[in-house]
Design an enzyme around this catalytic site. Sequence first.
Site, PDB file in Angstrom:
ATOM      1  N   GLY A  13       0.828  -1.209   0.000  1.00 55.71           N
ATOM      2  CA  GLY A  13       0.000   0.000   0.000  1.00 55.71           C
ATOM      3  C   GLY A  13       0.858   1.253   0.000  1.00 55.71           C
ATOM      4  O   GLY A  13       0.600   2.216  -0.726  1.00 55.71           O
ATOM      5  N   ASP A  70       8.171   5.567   7.830  1.00 50.03           N
ATOM      6  CA  ASP A  70       7.645   4.974   9.056  1.00 50.03           C
ATOM      7  C   ASP A  70       6.416   5.775   9.435  1.00 50.03           C
ATOM      8  O   ASP A  70       6.452   7.015   9.487  1.00 50.03           O
ATOM      9  CB  ASP A  70       8.667   4.956  10.194  1.00 50.03           C
ATOM     10  CG  ASP A  70       8.281   3.881  11.213  1.00 50.03           C
ATOM     11  OD1 ASP A  70       8.245   2.693  10.836  1.00 50.03           O
ATOM     12  OD2 ASP A  70       7.968   4.228  12.368  1.00 50.03           O
ATOM     13  N   PHE A 153      -5.246   0.922   2.594  1.00 43.47           N
ATOM     14  CA  PHE A 153      -4.768  -0.242   3.345  1.00 43.47           C
ATOM     15  C   PHE A 153      -4.888   0.062   4.833  1.00 43.47           C
ATOM     16  O   PHE A 153      -5.339   1.142   5.234  1.00 43.47           O
ATOM     17  CB  PHE A 153      -3.324  -0.588   2.954  1.00 43.47           C
ATOM     18  CG  PHE A 153      -2.317   0.477   3.312  1.00 43.47           C
ATOM     19  CD1 PHE A 153      -2.122   1.574   2.491  1.00 43.47           C
ATOM     20  CD2 PHE A 153      -1.574   0.394   4.482  1.00 43.47           C
ATOM     21  CE1 PHE A 153      -1.205   2.571   2.819  1.00 43.47           C
ATOM     22  CE2 PHE A 153      -0.648   1.380   4.820  1.00 43.47           C
ATOM     23  CZ  PHE A 153      -0.468   2.475   3.987  1.00 43.47           C
ATOM     24  N   GLY A 154      -4.456  -0.883   5.650  1.00 43.43           N
ATOM     25  CA  GLY A 154      -4.348  -0.650   7.087  1.00 43.43           C
ATOM     26  C   GLY A 154      -5.653  -0.216   7.724  1.00 43.43           C
ATOM     27  O   GLY A 154      -6.708  -0.858   7.570  1.00 43.43           O
ATOM     28  N   TYR A 155      -5.595   0.886   8.438  1.00 36.31           N
ATOM     29  CA  TYR A 155      -6.742   1.372   9.213  1.00 36.31           C
ATOM     30  C   TYR A 155      -7.674   2.255   8.375  1.00 36.31           C
ATOM     31  O   TYR A 155      -8.638   2.809   8.922  1.00 36.31           O
ATOM     32  CB  TYR A 155      -6.240   2.162  10.436  1.00 36.31           C
ATOM     33  CG  TYR A 155      -5.384   1.341  11.386  1.00 36.31           C
ATOM     34  CD1 TYR A 155      -5.972   0.566  12.386  1.00 36.31           C
ATOM     35  CD2 TYR A 155      -3.994   1.320  11.277  1.00 36.31           C
ATOM     36  CE1 TYR A 155      -5.203  -0.195  13.257  1.00 36.31           C
ATOM     37  CE2 TYR A 155      -3.211   0.562  12.142  1.00 36.31           C
ATOM     38  CZ  TYR A 155      -3.821  -0.197  13.124  1.00 36.31           C
ATOM     39  OH  TYR A 155      -3.052  -0.959  13.987  1.00 36.31           O
ATOM     40  N   ASP A 156      -7.419   2.404   7.087  1.00 35.59           N
ATOM     41  CA  ASP A 156      -8.185   3.345   6.246  1.00 35.59           C
ATOM     42  C   ASP A 156      -9.705   3.179   6.331  1.00 35.59           C
ATOM     43  O   ASP A 156     -10.423   4.185   6.374  1.00 35.59           O
ATOM     44  CB  ASP A 156      -7.740   3.242   4.780  1.00 35.59           C
ATOM     45  CG  ASP A 156      -6.449   4.013   4.520  1.00 35.59           C
ATOM     46  OD1 ASP A 156      -6.070   4.856   5.354  1.00 35.59           O
ATOM     47  OD2 ASP A 156      -5.836   3.765   3.469  1.00 35.59           O
ATOM     48  N   LYS A 176      -6.490  10.577  -1.860  1.00 34.43           N
ATOM     49  CA  LYS A 176      -5.824  10.269  -0.577  1.00 34.43           C
ATOM     50  C   LYS A 176      -4.456  10.952  -0.539  1.00 34.43           C
ATOM     51  O   LYS A 176      -4.098  11.581   0.452  1.00 34.43           O
ATOM     52  CB  LYS A 176      -5.693   8.749  -0.372  1.00 34.43           C
ATOM     53  CG  LYS A 176      -5.069   8.413   0.971  1.00 34.43           C
ATOM     54  CD  LYS A 176      -4.941   6.927   1.272  1.00 34.43           C
ATOM     55  CE  LYS A 176      -4.152   6.733   2.577  1.00 34.43           C
ATOM     56  NZ  LYS A 176      -3.751   5.345   2.808  1.00 34.43           N
TER      57      LYS A 176
HETATM   58  P1  ITT Z   1       7.460  -1.225   6.321  1.00 35.54           P
HETATM   59  O1  ITT Z   1       8.049  -1.082   7.726  1.00 35.54           O
HETATM   60  O2  ITT Z   1       8.012  -2.383   5.586  1.00 35.54           O
HETATM   61  O3  ITT Z   1       7.495   0.062   5.577  1.00 35.54           O
HETATM   62  P2  ITT Z   1       4.975  -1.525   7.776  1.00 35.54           P
HETATM   63  O4  ITT Z   1       3.550  -1.701   7.362  1.00 35.54           O
HETATM   64  O5  ITT Z   1       5.523  -2.469   8.833  1.00 35.54           O
HETATM   65  O6  ITT Z   1       5.887  -1.586   6.470  1.00 35.54           O
HETATM   66  P3  ITT Z   1       5.239   0.706   9.592  1.00 35.54           P
HETATM   67  O7  ITT Z   1       6.051   0.002  10.608  1.00 35.54           O
HETATM   68  O8  ITT Z   1       5.604   2.129   9.228  1.00 35.54           O
HETATM   69  O9  ITT Z   1       5.192  -0.040   8.202  1.00 35.54           O
HETATM   70  O10 ITT Z   1       3.720   0.655  10.100  1.00 35.54           O
HETATM   71  C1  ITT Z   1       2.780   1.438   9.485  1.00 35.54           C
HETATM   72  C2  ITT Z   1       1.407   0.923   9.846  1.00 35.54           C
HETATM   73  O11 ITT Z   1       0.567   2.049  10.170  1.00 35.54           O
HETATM   74  C3  ITT Z   1       0.760   0.253   8.632  1.00 35.54           C
HETATM   75  O12 ITT Z   1       1.058  -1.126   8.605  1.00 35.54           O
HETATM   76  C4  ITT Z   1      -0.712   0.553   8.870  1.00 35.54           C
HETATM   77  O13 ITT Z   1      -1.241  -0.360   9.802  1.00 35.54           O
HETATM   78  C5  ITT Z   1      -0.666   1.940   9.521  1.00 35.54           C
HETATM   79  N1  ITT Z   1      -0.732   2.983   8.478  1.00 35.54           N
HETATM   80  C6  ITT Z   1       0.268   3.830   8.089  1.00 35.54           C
HETATM   81  N2  ITT Z   1      -0.144   4.611   7.085  1.00 35.54           N
HETATM   82  C7  ITT Z   1      -1.414   4.268   6.829  1.00 35.54           C
HETATM   83  C8  ITT Z   1      -2.367   4.690   5.900  1.00 35.54           C
HETATM   84  O14 ITT Z   1      -2.078   5.613   4.972  1.00 35.54           O
HETATM   85  N3  ITT Z   1      -3.568   4.119   5.917  1.00 35.54           N
HETATM   86  C9  ITT Z   1      -3.873   3.163   6.814  1.00 35.54           C
HETATM   87  N4  ITT Z   1      -3.033   2.668   7.715  1.00 35.54           N
HETATM   88  C10 ITT Z   1      -1.787   3.222   7.729  1.00 35.54           C
END
Ligand code: ITT
Length: 196
Positions: A13, A70, A153-156, A176
């Site tokens: 993502g 990060d 992705f994630g919490y979106d 976005k």
């Molecule tokens: P890398 O370390 O490999 O880059 P990661 O997913 O482990 O990947 P992080 O440690 O930076 O990355 O954690 C970021 C988390 O925060 C990500 O997995 C999501 O759960 C959340 N997150 C960050 N940006 C987001 C977004 O734009 N939308 C939704 N969730 C997000």
Amino acid sequence: MNKRVVVATGNAGKVRELSAALTPLALELVTQADLGVDPIPETASTFVENALAKARYAASVSGLPAIADDSGLVVNALGGAPGIRSARYAGEAATDADNNAKLLAALEGVEERTAYFTCCLVYLASEDDPAPVIATARWYGLIVDSPRGDNGFGYDPHFLLPSLGRTAAELPLAEKNRLSHRGQACRQLLGLLSRS
Ligand code: ITT
């Protein structure tokens, strides 16, 4: 020929959003997975230190300049959690669904739903670059119980933008990036790199 830069992330993502937002740099972005660079454990207690560590490791293994992101979700009623642990909130192998379920359980019965995403981007010209370029930004919203939208992705799906009446997952990628923590940090990075 475009300069090759390694994007130090394993998150697809992030790669999609960074690739679109950093287009003006005309770089050839390669992911760390393309180069066989393994992810490193994120052991620091701040976003900036984790981003620096990821960029430095990817630059050292690849011999290329590196960009790392990060980022995380900071929820006020949870004392800032999940914060730097956002990717692993529900455990080391947690999926987005696991993390969202834990978030909603933690907020059950809680009325105060303000939160923000934060993103720290680091560009290192080389492993031993003494002057990393660092950009950081926040995106404010509210956590909602019912998920909406299939983008992002994630919490979106649970991150509501009150002024739009839509969640982050209901926004097309370009919209976005226009608004988000990551999109804002990318524009800062573009400005800083154009002056260096
Ligand atoms: P890398 O370390 O490999 O880059 P990661 O997913 O482990 O990947 P992080 O440690 O930076 O990355 O954690 C970021 C988390 O925060 C990500 O997995 C999501 O759960 C959340 N997150 C960050 N940006 C987001 C977004 O734009 N939308 C939704 N969730 C997000």
